[in-house]
Design a protein around this motif. Sequence first.
Motif, PDB file in Angstrom:
ATOM      1  N   GLU A  71      30.439   4.305  41.913  1.00  0.00           N
ATOM      2  CA  GLU A  71      29.040   5.492  41.510  1.00  0.00           C
ATOM      3  C   GLU A  71      29.612   6.919  42.475  1.00  0.00           C
ATOM      4  O   GLU A  71      28.914   7.546  41.824  1.00  0.00           O
ATOM      5  CB  GLU A  71      28.748   4.394  42.491  1.00  0.00           C
ATOM      6  CG  GLU A  71      28.128   3.514  41.983  1.00  0.00           C
ATOM      7  CD  GLU A  71      26.673   2.145  42.793  1.00  0.00           C
ATOM      8  OE1 GLU A  71      25.788   2.750  42.549  1.00  0.00           O
ATOM      9  OE2 GLU A  71      26.753   2.282  43.717  1.00  0.00           O
ATOM     10  N   GLU A  72      30.158   7.312  42.993  1.00  0.00           N
ATOM     11  CA  GLU A  72      30.910   8.434  43.817  1.00  0.00           C
ATOM     12  C   GLU A  72      31.627   9.053  42.924  1.00  0.00           C
ATOM     13  O   GLU A  72      31.088  10.533  42.516  1.00  0.00           O
ATOM     14  CB  GLU A  72      31.899   8.394  44.912  1.00  0.00           C
ATOM     15  CG  GLU A  72      31.041   6.549  46.643  1.00  0.00           C
ATOM     16  CD  GLU A  72      31.209   5.886  45.924  1.00  0.00           C
ATOM     17  OE1 GLU A  72      31.447   5.197  44.621  1.00  0.00           O
ATOM     18  OE2 GLU A  72      30.817   5.140  47.369  1.00  0.00           O
ATOM     19  N   SER A  73      32.354   8.210  42.434  1.00  0.00           N
ATOM     20  CA  SER A  73      32.467   8.681  41.172  1.00  0.00           C
ATOM     21  C   SER A  73      32.081   9.993  40.327  1.00  0.00           C
ATOM     22  O   SER A  73      31.864  11.596  39.813  1.00  0.00           O
ATOM     23  CB  SER A  73      34.009   8.511  40.306  1.00  0.00           C
ATOM     24  OG  SER A  73      35.277   8.142  41.393  1.00  0.00           O
ATOM     25  N   ASP A  74      30.697   9.103  39.627  1.00  0.00           N
ATOM     26  CA  ASP A  74      29.760   9.353  38.810  1.00  0.00           C
ATOM     27  C   ASP A  74      28.746  10.735  39.317  1.00  0.00           C
ATOM     28  O   ASP A  74      28.853  11.483  38.796  1.00  0.00           O
ATOM     29  CB  ASP A  74      28.928   8.398  38.209  1.00  0.00           C
ATOM     30  CG  ASP A  74      30.536   7.727  37.418  1.00  0.00           C
ATOM     31  OD1 ASP A  74      31.375   8.016  36.824  1.00  0.00           O
ATOM     32  OD2 ASP A  74      29.861   6.553  37.253  1.00  0.00           O
ATOM     33  N   VAL A  75      28.366   9.945  40.840  1.00  0.00           N
ATOM     34  CA  VAL A  75      27.576  11.510  41.918  1.00  0.00           C
ATOM     35  C   VAL A  75      28.539  12.583  41.007  1.00  0.00           C
ATOM     36  O   VAL A  75      28.121  13.881  41.009  1.00  0.00           O
ATOM     37  CB  VAL A  75      27.187  10.882  42.920  1.00  0.00           C
ATOM     38  CG1 VAL A  75      26.604  11.553  43.175  1.00  0.00           C
ATOM     39  CG2 VAL A  75      26.275   9.772  42.812  1.00  0.00           C
ATOM     40  N   LEU A  76      29.875  12.310  41.998  1.00  0.00           N
ATOM     41  CA  LEU A  76      30.592  13.818  42.102  1.00  0.00           C
ATOM     42  C   LEU A  76      30.927  14.954  40.706  1.00  0.00           C
ATOM     43  O   LEU A  76      30.369  16.005  40.834  1.00  0.00           O
ATOM     44  CB  LEU A  76      31.824  13.744  42.472  1.00  0.00           C
ATOM     45  CG  LEU A  76      31.334  13.686  44.384  1.00  0.00           C
ATOM     46  CD1 LEU A  76      33.452  13.267  44.574  1.00  0.00           C
ATOM     47  CD2 LEU A  76      31.705  14.800  44.591  1.00  0.00           C
ATOM     48  N   VAL A  77      30.711  14.248  39.718  1.00  0.00           N
ATOM     49  CA  VAL A  77      30.999  15.051  38.493  1.00  0.00           C
ATOM     50  C   VAL A  77      29.752  15.426  37.524  1.00  0.00           C
ATOM     51  O   VAL A  77      30.040  16.477  37.124  1.00  0.00           O
ATOM     52  CB  VAL A  77      31.481  13.654  36.919  1.00  0.00           C
ATOM     53  CG1 VAL A  77      31.626  13.747  35.868  1.00  0.00           C
ATOM     54  CG2 VAL A  77      33.230  12.807  37.113  1.00  0.00           C
ATOM     55  N   ALA A  78      28.636  14.429  38.088  1.00  0.00           N
ATOM     56  CA  ALA A  78      26.747  14.705  37.615  1.00  0.00           C
ATOM     57  C   ALA A  78      27.050  16.749  39.033  1.00  0.00           C
ATOM     58  O   ALA A  78      26.252  17.114  38.041  1.00  0.00           O
ATOM     59  CB  ALA A  78      26.287  14.068  37.871  1.00  0.00           C
ATOM     60  N   LEU A  79      27.964  16.897  39.980  1.00  0.00           N
ATOM     61  CA  LEU A  79      26.853  17.481  41.138  1.00  0.00           C
ATOM     62  C   LEU A  79      28.224  18.552  40.429  1.00  0.00           C
ATOM     63  O   LEU A  79      27.771  20.350  40.629  1.00  0.00           O
ATOM     64  CB  LEU A  79      27.170  17.385  42.513  1.00  0.00           C
ATOM     65  CG  LEU A  79      26.127  16.900  42.818  1.00  0.00           C
ATOM     66  CD1 LEU A  79      27.097  15.646  44.041  1.00  0.00           C
ATOM     67  CD2 LEU A  79      25.045  17.357  42.777  1.00  0.00           C
ATOM     68  N   ILE A  80      29.334  18.743  40.047  1.00  0.00           N
ATOM     69  CA  ILE A  80      30.940  19.528  39.643  1.00  0.00           C
ATOM     70  C   ILE A  80      29.939  20.848  38.594  1.00  0.00           C
ATOM     71  O   ILE A  80      29.893  19.990  37.985  1.00  0.00           O
ATOM     72  CB  ILE A  80      31.918  19.409  40.600  1.00  0.00           C
ATOM     73  CG1 ILE A  80      32.242  18.363  41.944  1.00  0.00           C
ATOM     74  CG2 ILE A  80      32.956  20.297  39.486  1.00  0.00           C
ATOM     75  CD1 ILE A  80      33.116  17.871  41.733  1.00  0.00           C
ATOM     76  N   ARG A  81      30.180  22.089  38.345  1.00  0.00           N
ATOM     77  CA  ARG A  81      29.654  22.336  37.526  1.00  0.00           C
ATOM     78  C   ARG A  81      31.401  23.169  37.213  1.00  0.00           C
ATOM     79  O   ARG A  81      32.066  23.851  38.023  1.00  0.00           O
ATOM     80  CB  ARG A  81      29.089  23.325  37.801  1.00  0.00           C
ATOM     81  CG  ARG A  81      28.129  22.510  37.623  1.00  0.00           C
ATOM     82  CD  ARG A  81      27.069  21.935  36.192  1.00  0.00           C
ATOM     83  NE  ARG A  81      25.515  21.812  36.179  1.00  0.00           N
ATOM     84  CZ  ARG A  81      25.820  20.455  36.944  1.00  0.00           C
ATOM     85  NH1 ARG A  81      26.178  19.160  36.557  1.00  0.00           N
ATOM     86  NH2 ARG A  81      24.298  20.051  36.894  1.00  0.00           N
ATOM     87  N   ALA A  82      31.678  23.676  36.291  1.00  0.00           N
ATOM     88  CA  ALA A  82      33.015  24.132  36.121  1.00  0.00           C
ATOM     89  C   ALA A  82      32.808  25.577  36.541  1.00  0.00           C
ATOM     90  O   ALA A  82      31.771  26.377  36.384  1.00  0.00           O
ATOM     91  CB  ALA A  82      33.080  24.471  34.031  1.00  0.00           C
TER      92      ALA A  82
END
Length: 296
Positions: free
Chosen positions: A92-103
């Motif tokens: 869950e934490e991994s997916d949330v971070l991926v959703a927050l971060i942009r290139a």
Amino acid sequence: MLTDIEVRWAYSEILGRQPEDENVVSQWLARCGSLKELVSGFLRSDEFRIRTGQTRGKDVLYHATRHGFMFPVRMSDLDYYRCYVACDYEAEESDVLVALIRAGDTVVDLGARHGWFTMLMARAVGVDGSVVAFEPSTGESVSIAQGLAVNGYRNVTIVNKAVGDQVRTVRYSEDRGQIVEVGLVNRDVEMITLDGFFANWPTRVTTLKMDIDGAETLALRGGLDFLRKHRPSIVMEVNDAQQREVSGVSGYTPIEIASSIGYRVYSLSGDEMTQEAAVANFSIGRIFSVVLRMES
């Protein structure tokens, strides 16, 4: 108890192929009572020695994660394997971070430990972004650097220091991964602050992941100017027992500090979390993560 998934993992990661058929998988399940026995059997096999004779005795294999990066798996520490690979570590934490971060973002991994989130973030920000990873353990910092090299990530700065409320020397437990005196392997490490480190940072930090085993309160106290200036989204683990042991406060204190400067608190699913809900989690001994966002 050994599972067929673990047998298939061993074939893929140790022998570099898939098992011949289901009968072979069943034979390994009947022969081995634990993952340790299974891995030992594979490492002693003629096929493994022929395939990797030049690297016999190698302790680390690299596992291809669903996030697109290779993660080191230590053959000498099978609990490590179960935590990071077999169980889809902190999904869950991994997916949330991926959703927050942009290139192109600049992000921070505060408490990098084995480097899972460092590598996840390095891939997410891309070649035009950057990651600052704080990890006081020298051994873990070296391991992270090796993992980054295998993945070809050159966008990460590893800072081998603790982060807290002031610049000072603290005792750090290598075996517990905490700023405490009660571990088996303790040593002095330098503590710095987020305010000091990022005082003249040229780019805005957009996301901060924080998991420092009870020192979150200290880091927030030493980073209030940084937080007000950069206003990063924060993904933070909260643990009442660790906060009391390391920082001498309740588990709700780091949430309270962030709230006092304008952050709102959300669960990983995106629902706003009240103080009552957080305290209820602590009352049953639950360890959980929250997302903190600064309101406009």
